[in-house]
Write a protein that holds these residues in place. Structure first.
Motif, PDB file in Angstrom:
ATOM      1  N   SER A 292      34.360  52.623  33.473  1.00 51.86           N
ATOM      2  CA  SER A 292      35.574  52.849  32.682  1.00 51.86           C
ATOM      3  C   SER A 292      36.834  52.443  33.433  1.00 51.86           C
ATOM      4  O   SER A 292      37.888  52.227  32.833  1.00 51.86           O
ATOM      5  CB  SER A 292      35.654  54.320  32.277  1.00 51.86           C
ATOM      6  N   ALA A 293      36.743  52.359  34.757  1.00 51.85           N
ATOM      7  CA  ALA A 293      37.868  51.920  35.590  1.00 51.85           C
ATOM      8  C   ALA A 293      37.311  51.156  36.785  1.00 51.85           C
ATOM      9  O   ALA A 293      36.139  51.311  37.141  1.00 51.85           O
ATOM     10  CB  ALA A 293      38.672  53.127  36.067  1.00 51.85           C
ATOM     11  N   PRO A 294      38.114  50.310  37.410  1.00 50.15           N
ATOM     12  CA  PRO A 294      37.636  49.625  38.621  1.00 50.15           C
ATOM     13  C   PRO A 294      37.175  50.626  39.679  1.00 50.15           C
ATOM     14  O   PRO A 294      37.690  51.738  39.756  1.00 50.15           O
ATOM     15  CB  PRO A 294      38.878  48.858  39.098  1.00 50.15           C
ATOM     16  N   LEU A 295      36.201  50.228  40.475  1.00 50.85           N
ATOM     17  CA  LEU A 295      35.695  51.101  41.535  1.00 50.85           C
ATOM     18  C   LEU A 295      36.608  51.101  42.751  1.00 50.85           C
ATOM     19  O   LEU A 295      36.574  52.022  43.563  1.00 50.85           O
ATOM     20  CB  LEU A 295      34.285  50.666  41.936  1.00 50.85           C
ATOM     21  N   VAL A 296      37.423  50.072  42.877  1.00 46.18           N
ATOM     22  CA  VAL A 296      38.336  49.993  44.028  1.00 46.18           C
ATOM     23  C   VAL A 296      39.521  49.111  43.659  1.00 46.18           C
ATOM     24  O   VAL A 296      39.377  48.139  42.910  1.00 46.18           O
ATOM     25  CB  VAL A 296      37.613  49.445  45.278  1.00 46.18           C
ATOM     26  N   VAL A 297      40.687  49.482  44.168  1.00 45.47           N
ATOM     27  CA  VAL A 297      41.866  48.625  44.126  1.00 45.47           C
ATOM     28  C   VAL A 297      42.215  48.265  45.560  1.00 45.47           C
ATOM     29  O   VAL A 297      42.375  49.146  46.408  1.00 45.47           O
ATOM     30  CB  VAL A 297      43.058  49.335  43.450  1.00 45.47           C
ATOM     31  N   GLN A 298      42.290  46.978  45.846  1.00 46.99           N
ATOM     32  CA  GLN A 298      42.630  46.519  47.197  1.00 46.99           C
ATOM     33  C   GLN A 298      44.100  46.129  47.214  1.00 46.99           C
ATOM     34  O   GLN A 298      44.527  45.244  46.477  1.00 46.99           O
ATOM     35  CB  GLN A 298      41.748  45.333  47.587  1.00 46.99           C
ATOM     36  N   TRP A 299      44.863  46.815  48.061  1.00 53.85           N
ATOM     37  CA  TRP A 299      46.307  46.582  48.155  1.00 53.85           C
ATOM     38  C   TRP A 299      46.651  45.988  49.511  1.00 53.85           C
ATOM     39  O   TRP A 299      46.373  46.580  50.552  1.00 53.85           O
ATOM     40  CB  TRP A 299      47.060  47.906  47.967  1.00 53.85           C
ATOM     41  N   MET A 300      47.245  44.798  49.495  1.00 58.07           N
ATOM     42  CA  MET A 300      47.701  44.171  50.737  1.00 58.07           C
ATOM     43  C   MET A 300      49.071  44.747  51.071  1.00 58.07           C
ATOM     44  O   MET A 300      50.095  44.328  50.521  1.00 58.07           O
ATOM     45  CB  MET A 300      47.732  42.654  50.588  1.00 58.07           C
ATOM     46  N   ALA A 301      49.068  45.734  51.949  1.00 55.39           N
ATOM     47  CA  ALA A 301      50.292  46.477  52.269  1.00 55.39           C
ATOM     48  C   ALA A 301      51.380  45.571  52.831  1.00 55.39           C
ATOM     49  O   ALA A 301      52.572  45.791  52.613  1.00 55.39           O
ATOM     50  CB  ALA A 301      49.973  47.590  53.263  1.00 55.39           C
TER      51      ALA A 301
END
Length: 213
Positions: free
Chosen positions: A4-13
């Motif tokens: 129902s939602a992505p398992l991970v969000v990858q954020w390039m800080a």
């Protein structure tokens, strides 16, 4: 077949980094992208929280060099968002305090080989010692799994046995073996990529060592 939602969000800080690795994926000095301002980061984190995404992966560049990273971590705590981290560094005191208030569930710390190999590849003396210090700090946190992450190139392939011993003696729970991606700086460094014969040798090595990790 789907979530129902992505398992991970990858954020390039950030795309900035004090190191100068020849295989850098981000290579931020020439990218032209500025760091996301803190109000926009808070908006992103609130969206992740509302969507119920179970992992917010903070990466870079070197995410630990963001001056406002303690505030970012406090926002993750405020919104009750689980997070993880990719790093090559050891956090400063302010960031350590924020991390202790809201520890990551998983941290991967880059390790390229024994001391001389690592420092030469990262092009900074002392980066090997900082890597080990970072793993020890994160290992001291409750519920935080630590992985030593090694991207295998023609430079460090001959030192994998020694690297294995370093990982065994370190605070890492696991050893992640990665292959080079032809993007960023690595796109122009074909000499760093393994040949078919070297790849076969690597696979045999991994098969022998899997029982340790």
């Amino acid at each position: 077949g789907y979530t129902s939602a992505p398992l991970v969000v990858q954020w390039m800080a950030t795309l900035r980094c004090p190191l100068d690795c020849p295989h850098c994926l981000a290579a931020g000095s020439s990218s032209g992208f500025a760091d996301m301002p803190l109000p926009e980061v808070e908006c992103l984190i609130s969206q992740v929280a509302r969507a119920g995404i179970p992992e917010f992966l903070v990466t870079g560049g070197e995410p630990l060099i963001r001056d406002d990273l303690p505030e970012v971590i406090d926002l993750l705590r405020l919104h009750n968002v689980p997070w993880s981290l990719n790093t090559s560094a050891h956090p400063n005191r302010a960031t350590r305090l924020a991390i202790e208030r809201h520890p990551p569930a998983f941290v991967a710390v880059s390790l390229d080989g024994p001391q001389q190999v690592h420092d030469e590849f990262r092009r900074r003396s002392g980066s090997f010692d900082e890597c080990l210090e970072s793993m020890a700090f994160f290992q001291s946190l409750a519920g935080c799994d630590v992985t030593a992450g090694t991207t295998v190139t023609t430079t460090n392939l001959p030192y994998l046995r020694e690297t294995f011993e370093v990982v065994q003696d370190s605070a890492a729970d696991a050893w992640g073996i990665h292959l080079l991606i032809p993007e960023g700086r690595a796109a122009n460094r074909k000499e760093l990529f393994l040949s078919r014969r070297q790849m076969k040798s690597l696979l045999h090595f991994v098969a022998r060592k899997r029982r340790y990790f």
